[in-house]
Each structure stands twice: as structure tokens, then as C-alpha cells.
Design an enzyme around this catalytic site. Structure first.
Site, PDB file in Angstrom:
ATOM      1  N   GLY A   1      68.150  16.484   2.347  1.00  0.00           N
ATOM      2  CA  GLY A   1      66.861  17.160   2.224  1.00  0.00           C
ATOM      3  C   GLY A   1      66.740  17.889   0.913  1.00  0.00           C
ATOM      4  N   THR A   2      66.925  17.182  -0.155  1.00  0.00           N
ATOM      5  CA  THR A   2      67.495  17.734  -1.380  1.00  0.00           C
ATOM      6  C   THR A   2      66.504  17.880  -2.516  1.00  0.00           C
ATOM      7  OG1 THR A   2      69.666  16.905  -0.879  1.00  0.00           O
ATOM      8  CG2 THR A   2      69.186  17.110  -3.159  1.00  0.00           C
TER       9      THR A   2
END
Length: 266
Positions: A105-106
Site C-alpha cells: 500500500g505504498t
């Protein structure tokens, strides 16, 4: 040796016996050897096969396989087990979601400054809508002069970068020289292209070698870009807006670090 075309099916029967033997528990090996000896001796002096003999041999092969079937052990029989398919379908119909791979989820980013490269990343990994790890390491060691940021499936990014780091270490010992950034780039993109995007790893590779600072983006399908600044991950658009508004050539180290940190926080 098989010397006549009429004995071809004999060879097939014996091949079938050898294949079946691989699935037999060792406790039944002695019994099977005796059975095999009887089976071979019964066809050793048989005349060239007619159509009737061929049918007889084929049925004998089938009887042999059926006779040995009870000797198989359940867990050693091989193949796939679909026993839980109905259970999983029932649970899914009740609203129970199957477990999913952890994803980062970067937001990852990199920028080149006057004498080097700055890489930045957040530290949160997610599993669906749940924060799985608040301290996930997304900047991976490749070599003493090369590092790599990873976005996508956490296991894939860690595995791919560790593999390339090991290969570069061996290459360094073989050549006796410092690792080149382009060598790491070639290893990474070749590996990802081989799997056609099934390895979920989006990477930003940065490093400094004898040719100066380098910054590359590597997409999961194996395509690459060489850029002065780059962002990837779910928050890449917001981070890119910061870079496009504030980036300038020949920044100092402090300016590049502040810009990268601001892009990640955005």
C-alpha cells in the site's frame, strides 16, 4: 531387448509397472517384485503378437495397474487435492473472505542530486483495508553502492531483491570490481519479464558507480525507465506532483532529502 514389433506392448506394460512402482509404499515392495517377476516370465516366450494377443496384453496392463492400486498410500499418491473447494465456496457464500497476500500500500520515491541519489519510502504494509505492519522495510539492500525501493506484494519485493543482491555479490567476487547499477537493473528486469507480471514487484533502483548516480524504475512486467526523479506505488501521483513542482537540477543532498520526505508525506 525388444527385438520384434509384436513385443512393443510388452515394453509398454513393463513401463507401466515401473511408473506404478513409484507410488507404492516401501512396505509392499517385496510383494510387488514377486508379482513383477511372474508377470515378466508369463510373456518372456510368447510368440509375435496377433490382434488377439494385443488385446490380451492391453487388458493385462489394465489388470496390473488395478491390482497394484490398493497398495498406494493416500498422502503419497501425488497430484492435487480439491477436497476443500466446496468448503471454501460455502464460506465465501457466507461472506467470509479468503486470506490475501500482504501488499505494501505504498508510496516510494527517488531523486538524483548533484553527487548521489536519495531514496524514500513509507513503512506501512496493508492486508486489504487493515494495516498489517507499521514498520515494513521497503528500501532493500542490493549492494554497498546500490539500494532498491519496492512496492507491490511484500513477499515478492523482498524475494526478488534478495535474489539479485546474492547474484551481484557472486558477480563481484568473480570480477573483482564494484557492482554496476546497470547490472542490477538487467537482473531485475530480466527476472520480472520472465514471469510476465505475475511477480508483483514495482521497483525504484538507485545507486552510484564509476559512471555517476543512476535512478531507474522497473515495472512488474519488466519495462524500465531512467529518470532524474521517480515515484511508484498507490501514492505515486501525489508524490509526483511534489517533484514536478519543486525539483531542480544540481540540488544539494539536504535539499534532495527534504524534497523526497515531503513527497512521501504528501
Amino acid at each position: 531387448p525388444i527385438s520384434s514389433k509384436g513385443t512393443t506392448l510388452q515394453g509398454l506394460c513393463l513401463l507401466l509397472l515401473v511408473c506404478v512402482d513409484l507410488t507404492i509404499h516401501t512396505g509392499h515392495l517385496e510383494c510387488w517384485v514377486r508379482y513383477r517377476q511372474l508377470h515378466i516370465s508369463s510373456y518372456r516366450h510368447r510368440p509375435p503378437a496377433s490382434s488377439t494377443n494385443i488385446q490380451h496384453l492391453s487388458s493385462s496392463c489394465r489388470r496390473t495397474a488395478v491390482a497394484l492400486e490398493p497398495c498406494r498410500m493416500g498422502s503419497n499418491a501425488g497430484g492435487f487435492s480439491f477436497e476443500l473447494v466446496k468448503r471454501n465456496a460455502l464460506l465465501e457464500s457466507k461472506g467470509v473472505k479468503p486470506p490475501q497476500a500482504w501488499k505494501t500500500g505504498t508510496t516510494i520515491a527517488g531523486v538524483i542530486y548533484k553527487d548521489g541519489v536519495v531514496l524514500a519510502a513509507d513503512t506501512r504494509s496493508t492486508s486489504g483495508s487493515t494495516v498489517a505492519d507499521k514498520n515494513c522495510e521497503k528500501i532493500h539492500y542490493i549492494a554497498s553502492n546500490i539500494y532498491c525501493c519496492g512496492a507491490g506484494t511484500a513477499a515478492d519485493t523482498m524475494s526478488v531483491t534478495a535474489m539479485v543482491s546474492s547474484n551481484l555479490e557472486l558477480h563481484k567476487y568473480a570480477t573483482g570490481r564494484q557492482s554496476r547499477v546497470v547490472t542490477a537493473l538487467t537482473l531485475l528486469k530480466s527476472h520480472l519479464f520472465r514471469y510476465q507480471g505475475h511477480v508483483s514487484a514495482a521497483l525504484i533502483l538507485g545507486g552510484v558507480d564509476i559512471h555517476g548516480p543512476h535512478l531507474f524504475t522497473i515495472y512488474p512486467h519488466g519495462s524500465t525507465d531512467a529518470l532524474p526523479y521517480a515515484t511508484m506505488g498507490s501514492g505515486s501521483l501525489n508524490a509526483m506532483a511534489v517533484f514536478e513542482a519543486s525539483y531542480k537540477d544540481n540540488m544539494t543532498r539536504e535539499e534532495a532529502m527534504a524534497l523526497a520526505a515531503r513527497a512521501i508525506r504528501r
